[in-house]
Design a protein around this motif. Structure first.
Motif, PDB file in Angstrom:
ATOM      1  N   VAL A 101       0.693  -1.144  -0.091  1.00  0.00           N
ATOM      2  CA  VAL A 101      -0.088   0.047   0.091  1.00  0.00           C
ATOM      3  C   VAL A 101       0.971   1.262  -0.173  1.00  0.00           C
ATOM      4  O   VAL A 101       1.878   1.564   0.758  1.00  0.00           O
TER       5      VAL A 101
ATOM      6  N   LEU B 280      11.750  -8.474   3.675  1.00  0.00           N
ATOM      7  CA  LEU B 280      11.758  -6.945   4.004  1.00  0.00           C
ATOM      8  C   LEU B 280      12.775  -6.628   5.090  1.00  0.00           C
ATOM      9  O   LEU B 280      13.565  -5.832   5.027  1.00  0.00           O
TER      10      LEU B 280
ATOM     11  N   ALA C 189       1.272   6.270   3.099  1.00  0.00           N
ATOM     12  CA  ALA C 189       1.456   5.186   4.044  1.00  0.00           C
ATOM     13  C   ALA C 189       2.749   4.912   4.727  1.00  0.00           C
ATOM     14  O   ALA C 189       3.533   5.406   3.494  1.00  0.00           O
ATOM     15  N   ARG C 190       2.837   4.612   5.797  1.00  0.00           N
ATOM     16  CA  ARG C 190       4.222   4.470   6.084  1.00  0.00           C
ATOM     17  C   ARG C 190       4.846   3.278   5.742  1.00  0.00           C
ATOM     18  O   ARG C 190       4.070   2.191   5.569  1.00  0.00           O
ATOM     19  N   VAL C 191       6.016   2.852   5.278  1.00  0.00           N
ATOM     20  CA  VAL C 191       6.782   1.803   5.219  1.00  0.00           C
ATOM     21  C   VAL C 191       6.958   0.994   6.211  1.00  0.00           C
ATOM     22  O   VAL C 191       7.538   1.500   7.267  1.00  0.00           O
ATOM     23  N   PRO C 192       6.609  -0.359   6.132  1.00  0.00           N
ATOM     24  CA  PRO C 192       6.096  -1.001   5.117  1.00  0.00           C
ATOM     25  C   PRO C 192       4.466  -1.129   5.358  1.00  0.00           C
ATOM     26  O   PRO C 192       3.947  -1.431   6.759  1.00  0.00           O
ATOM     27  N   ALA C 193       3.718  -1.363   4.448  1.00  0.00           N
ATOM     28  CA  ALA C 193       2.429  -1.710   4.750  1.00  0.00           C
ATOM     29  C   ALA C 193       1.947  -2.752   3.784  1.00  0.00           C
ATOM     30  O   ALA C 193       1.781  -2.418   2.401  1.00  0.00           O
ATOM     31  N   VAL C 194       2.077  -4.086   4.075  1.00  0.00           N
ATOM     32  CA  VAL C 194       1.840  -5.110   2.962  1.00  0.00           C
ATOM     33  C   VAL C 194       0.797  -5.963   3.487  1.00  0.00           C
ATOM     34  O   VAL C 194       0.852  -6.530   4.555  1.00  0.00           O
TER      35      VAL C 194
END
Lengths: 268, 120
Positions: free
Chosen positions: A11, A59, A92-97
């Motif tokens: 995202v 990640l 969105a802040r990383v990460p958003a998976v």
């Protein structure tokens, strides 16, 4: 035969009624085409990513690998900037998976209220960053103890030892004074900039090692402006700079409003 | 559209900085990793991992060797950055408190961080 890829959903940000068609030329963190997931009147801009690289293990490896991390965050930011040009976007802040689109839909539904408010808060607005640095005075070389004048018996003369300590104290207090001045100017500058902006945030300074910079970062602020007020804000920063002569001031922007997506009580 | 860093008062231009138009990685990192909407996805890298990695990686972004050459190595002794570090004798308690302005809290200016950077 190649193993089929196990894909997840990355995202980038959330907006309202975003059309993916203008994003056809933009690629995501895995080189993927961007698309959207709609639910609860909101649109998430997403991309399908290979979980081999973008799942938990992948990640974790990437976050520890600087060149990969840099590629990921720069791409994530570029996508957010591209989407911001189409409409208000909450980054969105990383990460958003997510495992799948259904997970993204659930997220949009569950956080509909918060997200809608955040989109509203960034609508028609930009963020500008101001960093200010103070310059530490050069550190005087410490007195060479071998050159301290000594008595005939070879012991250091007390007067010279005292002079040495006085020198050190003077150097330390000059340094303290310089730092206090820089901090006072930074505080004044931040107050003035807050009054020129819709909202402001103060952030942790970036570490000195980040740039190999010997200067003190005494201000790391973000300021939220209506799009049409950005020119005036830039002019304000330039106008205020001379009255903060002990600071080196850097302006960055415009940014999508990363720093203003969360509501803060009593924010200016 | 790039986000250039503009030095506002070039008379106090920073040491060793060339005017550049590409966006500073540190500026991107702190926004992308520390700010923006926190959406907890299905794929989790623990937040503590990320917090520590974020800090560590900020240090790595610039050449740590360059920093050391300039005599900057305070992070190696700062307990906020490395849990294995021990506070040194000359640091007062105030110097060890990190500023808390992550992700939007309004707080006091980073006196602690500024103090922590250099020995007296």
């Amino acid at each position: 035969m190649a193993e089929p890829k196990h894909l997840g959903v990355w995202v980038y940000g959330v907006g309202v009624d975003i059309d993916a068609a203008p994003l056809a030329g933009t690629r995501g963190v895995d080189g993927e085409t961007l698309r959207t997931v709609d639910a609860a009147g909101l649109t998430a801009v997403v991309g399908s990513v290979d979980l081999e690289s973008f799942g938990e293990d992948g990640l974790r490896r990437s976050l520890n690998d600087l060149p990969r991390l840099e590629a990921i965050v720069r791409t994530h930011h570029d996508v957010i900037q591209a989407v911001s040009r189409l409409g208000p976007t909450v980054p969105a802040r990383v990460p958003a998976v997510y495992d799948d689109d259904a997970g993204v839909e659930t997220m949009l539904e569950e956080h509909r209220q918060t997200l809608a408010e955040a989109v509203d808060r960034v609508d028609g607005r930009q963020e500008w960053g101001v960093k200010a640095y103070g310059q530490p005075p050069p550190v005087p070389a410490p007195a060479d103890p071998r050159r301290v004048p000594r008595t005939a018996a070879g012991s250091p003369r007390p007067a010279s030892g005292t002079a040495y300590l006085q020198q050190r104290r003077a150097a330390v207090s000059a340094r303290d004074e310089t730092r206090r001045t820089a901090l006072a100017e930074a505080e004044a500058l931040h107050s003035q900039l807050c009054r020129s902006a819709m909202a402001c945030r103060l952030h942790r300074p970036q570490h000195a090692a980040l740039t190999g910079d010997t200067r003190w970062m005494v201000l790391n602020g973000s300021y939220l402006l209506d799009d049409e007020r950005s020119g005036a804000f830039r002019a304000t920063v330039t106008r205020l700079a001379p009255s903060h002569a002990h600071l080196a001031i850097e302006l960055t922007g415009p940014w999508p409003p990363y720093s203003f997506v969360d509501p803060v009580e009593g924010a200016a | 559209m790039t986000v250039g860093a503009q030095a506002v008062n070039p008379s106090t231009a920073p040491v060793g900085t060339a005017g550049h138009t590409s966006t500073n990685l540190g500026d991107i990192l702190e926004r992308v990793l520390d700010r923006g909407l926190v959406i907890v996805g299905d794929i989790r890298v623990s937040l503590l991992d990320i917090e520590l990695l974020t800090i560590k990686l900020r240090l790595l972004v610039a050449s740590v060797d360059t920093a050391r050459e300039l005599g900057i190595d305070w992070w190696e002794h700062d307990p906020w950055l490395t849990s294995s570090a021990r506070p040194s004798i000359e640091d007062g308690p105030a110097a060890r408190r990190p500023s808390r302005a992550v992700g939007g809290e309004r707080t006091a200016l980073p006196e602690a961080a500024a103090e922590a950077e250099f020995d007296g």
